[in-house]
Design an enzyme around this catalytic site. Structure first.
Site, PDB file in Angstrom:
ATOM      1  N   HIS A 295       3.812  -2.461   3.096  1.00 25.49           N
ATOM      2  CA  HIS A 295       3.825  -1.079   2.595  1.00 25.49           C
ATOM      3  C   HIS A 295       5.110  -0.820   1.819  1.00 25.49           C
ATOM      4  CE1 HIS A 295       0.934  -0.903   5.951  1.00 25.49           C
ATOM      5  NE2 HIS A 295       0.350   0.075   5.261  1.00 25.49           N
TER       6      HIS A 295
ATOM      7  N   ASP B 139       0.815  -1.218   0.000  1.00 27.37           N
ATOM      8  CA  ASP B 139       0.000   0.000   0.000  1.00 27.37           C
ATOM      9  C   ASP B 139       0.851   1.273   0.000  1.00 27.37           C
ATOM     10  OD1 ASP B 139      -2.147  -1.640   0.140  1.00 27.37           O
ATOM     11  OD2 ASP B 139      -2.948  -0.850   2.032  1.00 27.37           O
ATOM     12  N   ASP B 140       0.206   2.343  -0.505  1.00 28.28           N
ATOM     13  CA  ASP B 140       0.647   3.742  -0.339  1.00 28.28           C
ATOM     14  C   ASP B 140       1.674   4.222  -1.352  1.00 28.28           C
ATOM     15  OD1 ASP B 140      -0.997   3.659   1.837  1.00 28.28           O
ATOM     16  OD2 ASP B 140       0.591   3.671   3.337  1.00 28.28           O
TER      17      ASP B 140
END
Length: 723
Positions: A255, A102-103
């Site tokens: 992440h 993610d991100d």
């Protein structure tokens, strides 16, 4: 008194004409600032929205009870398809792992994670934010070329459960535009920010999930959250990603952005070989739902729209980086100027007399008052001169007035006054005519809207005891300081003009003897070529010429004069427009002083750079402080932004208070200083920008006379001996 144009003969009457279109040179001065302002505002808006900070998924809703999602969803697999009336969920088959990140994309950590995955032949699913995609399109394209799966993580990582349906749709549309421009694809796979397991779906989140299903999105949640954002160590992250139940399939959350992900990179090198050795295979979300892919190429129209969007963000990034550097420059200059003025002004106030100072100057002085249509104020000016405690002859040069100015001067019946009537020729030629008529070798010049204290002339000429002094500048003050505009100009005169002159005086590079109150040695004027009409700032022009001729210019802070300041914003604009443009003209005219020797070179290499930096460059860049203050209030931390702005205001207040103390002025007008920063300062910025554009455009600005009110009076607190 201000310079005025030579009046042409009256034209013969003719038919009434319609207003002519705005000349191209005027359009240039109007259009360019508007275009620049629109560009800067657009850049800041794009940059602010595409770089707005967000918190990581560590602030998700893991562990909250499901209060709105159906039981089959809450108890189902981590992949939810709500595109149909009856939602379906999917789990990873046994011995199957989906690694999700993610991100990102992040310019540092995403390539390193991709390299590890590629080395092990392992696919990854990357849920990217639109903000990061448009800022790092090359990283996204590398992921796509490597065959990794791309999902949507919204544009600015906002909590969709707190947004309206319209705001949610805008977030998704911008993200798809970013994906199209950065990677040429769109994606129907989405992970909601701050989400974790399906068991944590509450009522608002489930409502959003249904809405996203209607938009065609397949939602991805997780089975195992490694909490790698806590940086517990690479082995701990690898352990957290390993299924608790041997052989169970799982969707793992990691992440690739939002901080230091070095432990995540190392954890993958531990996790992947470990699971492969246990017989696990790695796949994507699309494989779990039985689809060939959830990412597809975009059509040509969408591709180009996306590219324009990405280009706009790239331009904004570059422009804001430049703006950031310029802000650092202007902030340094503002603080340096304040510090320099405070230190040098304090030294100036406590300095010893000049080495050349000798016996008091008591010989008579000629006072030249150029006047053009000054009927309202000429009598007050002349009466103030007539009671001077220094012997004077007063020469009024009526420069072709049409309102009876000369008649008013003669009607006063004061024996010291001589009135010269001449055709209109402009202020410079009127001053020259007065100097030629003068009987004495020292000449005081003042505007016809200015009032002197009785001691002003005497104090103004005392530095001439030093034979090296060619001119002296007095202390001009605002004589009509009623109302906000008057108070703002009063602050500017005391702080911006007179505090500056103390600094220039110590550095021996005074750039301007103000037309409102100045004195000259006639010999020095002749050496400098007399007054010139080459510029719209004849006072600055002659002062620079005196320096180049080798003469010293001094400041006499106790030689007080009160002049009439503009009483309206329109009048103020016209005056400062002329001042700014005239100053630039004079600086350009005398630019060769930079390479000259002696006192001329000292002025050229010190005075001209100080003038350019503090009176042109700094005011031109200063609007960035206000623009970025608004930017910070909207997109940044409002508290820190206001603290920074207040800090700048505090520094300026200290400078202003000290300047007022040195001049013996009451501090009461300083309550208007914050308003001055918000309103008045913006006007001065625009004036300078217009003047610079006028100079760039090569247009010679005509003289614009100000409307007089004649309400200048000596302040009531003036000591009785000065009245």
């Amino acid at each position: 008194m201000r310079r005025r144009p030579v009046r042409p003969p009256p034209a013969a009457p003719g038919p009434r004409r319609t207003r002519a279109p705005l000349p191209s040179r005027h359009r240039f001065r109007v259009v360019v600032p508007l275009v620049l302002l629109a560009f800067v505002v657009s850049v800041l808006l794009v940059e602010g929205y595409t770089t707005r900070g967000f918190s990581g998924d560590q602030e998700g809703r893991a562990g909250k009870p499901a209060t709105g999602a159906p039981r089959e969803v809450a108890d189902g697999g981590p992949v939810v398809d709500t595109t149909h009336d009856h939602p379906r969920t999917y789990r990873a088959p046994a011995k199957t792992v989906v690694l999700t990140f993610d991100d990102g994309p992040d310019p540092v950590w995403t390539p390193r994670i991709r390299a590890v995955l590629d080395r092990h032949g392992t696919p990854g699913t990357f849920f990217v934010t639109g903000q990061q995609a448009v800022r790092h399109p090359g990283v996204l394209r590398d992921l796509i070329r490597s065959g990794h799966e791309i999902g949507v993580h919204t544009f600015s990582h906002r909590d969709l459960a707190t947004l309206s349906a319209r705001e949610t749709d805008r977030e998704l549309a911008l993200t798809q535009l970013a994906l199209a421009g950065a990677g040429g694809v769109n994606s129907s796979l989405l992970r909601m920010p701050y989400s974790s397991t399906t068991a944590a779906l509450d009522g608002p989140s489930w409502s959003v999930a249904r809405h996203l299903g209607e938009k065609g999105y397949v939602l991805a949640f997780v089975d195992q959250d490694t909490r790698d954002w806590r940086r517990p160590g690479a082995r701990a992250i690898a352990d957290a990603a390993t299924p608790d139940v041997p052989g169970r399939g799982t969707v793992v959350l990691l992440h690739d952005s939002g901080g230091d992900r070095s432990q995540t990179v190392r954890a993958l090198d531990i996790l992947i070989p470990r699971l492969q050795a246990q017989g696990y295979r790695f796949t994507t979300i699309a494989d779990l739902v039985g689809a060939d892919g959830l990412t597809s190429p975009v059509d040509t129209g969408t591709l180009w729209k996306g590219r324009v969007f990405v280009t706009a963000v790239t331009v904004s990034d570059t422009a804001v980086s430049v703006v950031g550097v310029l802000l650092l420059v202007v902030g340094t200059l503002v603080l340096a100027r304040c510090a320099l003025m405070l230190v040098l002004a304090h030294h100036h106030a406590h300095r010893r007399p000049h080495p050349g100072a000798g016996r008091p100057v008591t010989r008579p002085v000629s006072v030249v008052v150029p006047a053009y249509n000054e009927r309202l104020c000429i009598a007050t000016t002349l009466r103030s001169l007539a009671v001077s405690d220094h012997p004077v002859e007063i020469i009024v040069v009526d420069d072709g007035s049409g309102d009876g100015t000369a008649d008013v001067a003669e009607s006063l019946g004061l024996p010291q006054i001589t009135v010269l009537r001449r055709p209109n020729g402009g202020k410079a030629s009127a001053l020259d005519a007065g100097v030629r008529r003068a009987s004495h070798d020292l000449v005081v010049m003042l505007d016809a809207d200015t009032v002197f204290a009785p001691s002003t002339v005497h104090r103004l000429v005392q530095p001439f005891a030093d034979p090296a002094v060619g001119a002296t500048a007095g202390n001009a003050k605002v004589g009509n300081r009623r109302g906000l505009l008057g108070r703002w100009q009063h602050i500017e005169y005391v702080m911006g003009f007179n505090l500056d002159r103390r600094t220039y005086d110590l550095l021996r590079c005074m750039p301007t003897v103000p037309g409102a109150v100045g004195a000259f040695r006639v010999t020095a004027l002749r050496d400098a070529g007399m007054m010139s009409g080459d510029t719209l700032a004849e006072d600055t022009d002659i002062t620079m010429a005196l320096h180049r001729a080798g003469w010293e210019v001094r400041y006499t802070e106790d030689a007080l004069a009160w002049t009439e300041a503009p009483a309206s914003l329109r009048q103020l604009w016209r005056q400062r427009y002329r001042w700014s443009y005239g100053t630039m003209q004079a600086a350009w005219k005398h630019r060769h002083a930079l390479v000259e020797r002696g006192h001329a070179g000292h002025f050229g290499r010190l005075g001209l750079p100080l003038l350019a930096v503090f009176q042109i460059l700094t005011p031109l860049l200063a609007p960035l402080i206000d623009l970025l203050t608004v930017y910070g209030l909207v997109f940044g931390n409002p508290l820190l932004t206001m603290l920074a702005w207040t800090g700048v205001l505090a520094v300026q207040t200290v400078c202003a208070a000290y300047a007022f103390r040195l001049d013996g002025e009451s501090l009461r007008p300083l309550w208007t200083l914050p308003l001055q920063q918000v309103v008045y300062r913006q006007l001065m910025y625009l004036v300078l920008v217009q003047a610079c554009l006028t100079a760039v455009n090569g247009y010679r600005l005509p003289w614009q006379r100000l409307k007089r009110s004649g309400d200048v009076v000596l302040p009531p607190r003036l000591p009785a001996r000065e009245r």
